[in-house]
Design a protein around this motif. Structure first.
Motif, short mmCIF file in Angstrom:
data_model
loop_
_atom_site.label_atom_id
_atom_site.label_comp_id
_atom_site.label_asym_id
_atom_site.label_seq_id
_atom_site.Cartn_x
_atom_site.Cartn_y
_atom_site.Cartn_z
N SER A 1 13.62 7.02 29.22
CA SER A 1 14.62 7.44 28.24
C SER A 1 14.15 7.28 26.80
N ASN A 2 12.88 7.39 26.56
CA ASN A 2 12.31 7.21 25.23
C ASN A 2 12.97 8.10 24.19
N SER A 3 13.21 9.36 24.51
CA SER A 3 13.79 10.29 23.55
C SER A 3 15.27 10.02 23.29
N LEU A 4 15.96 9.37 24.21
CA LEU A 4 17.39 9.11 24.05
C LEU A 4 17.68 7.91 23.17
N SER A 5 16.69 7.10 22.90
CA SER A 5 16.94 5.84 22.20
C SER A 5 16.14 5.72 20.91
N ASN A 6 15.95 6.82 20.22
CA ASN A 6 15.25 6.81 18.93
C ASN A 6 13.86 6.18 19.01
N GLY A 7 13.14 6.48 20.07
CA GLY A 7 11.77 6.00 20.19
C GLY A 7 11.63 4.61 20.77
N ASN A 8 12.73 3.92 21.02
CA ASN A 8 12.65 2.58 21.61
C ASN A 8 13.26 2.63 23.01
N PRO A 9 12.41 2.67 24.04
CA PRO A 9 12.93 2.83 25.40
C PRO A 9 13.75 1.63 25.88
N TRP A 10 13.63 0.49 25.26
CA TRP A 10 14.36 -0.71 25.70
C TRP A 10 15.69 -0.88 24.97
N ALA A 11 15.98 -0.02 23.99
CA ALA A 11 17.20 -0.17 23.20
C ALA A 11 18.45 -0.10 24.07
N MET A 12 18.47 0.79 25.07
CA MET A 12 19.64 0.91 25.94
C MET A 12 19.88 -0.39 26.72
N LEU A 13 18.82 -0.98 27.21
CA LEU A 13 18.95 -2.18 28.03
C LEU A 13 19.27 -3.41 27.20
N LEU A 14 18.69 -3.50 26.01
CA LEU A 14 18.81 -4.71 25.20
C LEU A 14 19.75 -4.58 24.02
N SER A 15 20.56 -3.53 23.98
CA SER A 15 21.39 -3.28 22.80
C SER A 15 22.59 -4.21 22.67
N LYS A 16 23.13 -4.69 23.78
CA LYS A 16 24.28 -5.59 23.66
C LYS A 16 23.91 -6.97 24.19
N PRO A 17 24.36 -8.01 23.51
CA PRO A 17 24.03 -9.38 23.93
C PRO A 17 24.70 -9.74 25.25
N VAL A 18 24.01 -10.52 26.04
CA VAL A 18 24.52 -10.99 27.32
C VAL A 18 24.35 -12.50 27.36
N ARG A 19 25.38 -13.20 27.76
CA ARG A 19 25.28 -14.65 27.92
C ARG A 19 24.67 -14.91 29.30
N PHE A 20 23.38 -14.70 29.36
CA PHE A 20 22.66 -14.66 30.63
C PHE A 20 22.84 -15.94 31.44
N PHE A 21 22.58 -17.09 30.85
CA PHE A 21 22.60 -18.34 31.60
C PHE A 21 24.01 -18.75 31.99
N TYR A 22 25.03 -18.20 31.32
CA TYR A 22 26.41 -18.45 31.71
C TYR A 22 26.88 -17.45 32.77
N SER A 23 26.25 -16.29 32.80
CA SER A 23 26.65 -15.24 33.73
C SER A 23 26.00 -15.38 35.10
N PHE A 24 24.83 -16.01 35.15
CA PHE A 24 24.08 -16.10 36.40
C PHE A 24 23.70 -17.54 36.70
N ASP A 25 24.03 -17.99 37.90
CA ASP A 25 23.66 -19.35 38.33
C ASP A 25 22.21 -19.40 38.79
#
Length: 84
Positions: A45-69
């Motif tokens: 999805s490089n073209s969909l995210s202004n040249g940053n393919p990881w923007a879609m995955l990393l765009s919103k913060p996740v409280r990872f250690f609270y969400s997953f045991d």
């Protein structure tokens, strides 16, 4: 018989996953496949995210250690930048 041998890279070499059961292996395989689909989608999805393919995955913060045991941490490196 070991279902998912993962050998430690230090001496003494041991199988670090000797207690993996068939049910655990099914769950892990399913999760790895899902992760592969998500990461493949990000890299395509490089073209969909202004040249940053990881923007879609990393765009919103996740409280990872609270969400997953339980989680698996993978640390990787690559000497050839053409493979990244």
């Amino acid at each position: 018989q070991h279902l998912m041998p993962i050998i430690t890279p230090v001496f003494p070499c041991l199988n670090s996953s000797h207690k993996v059961l068939k049910s655990t292996l099914r769950v892990l395989t399913k999760e790895f496949a899902q992760a592969f689909r998500v990461l493949s989608s990000c890299s395509r999805s490089n073209s969909l995210s202004n040249g940053n393919p990881w923007a879609m995955l990393l765009s919103k913060p996740v409280r990872f250690f609270y969400s997953f045991d339980i989680y698996l941490e993978l640390e990787m490196s690559c000497a050839d930048l053409n493979l990244v």
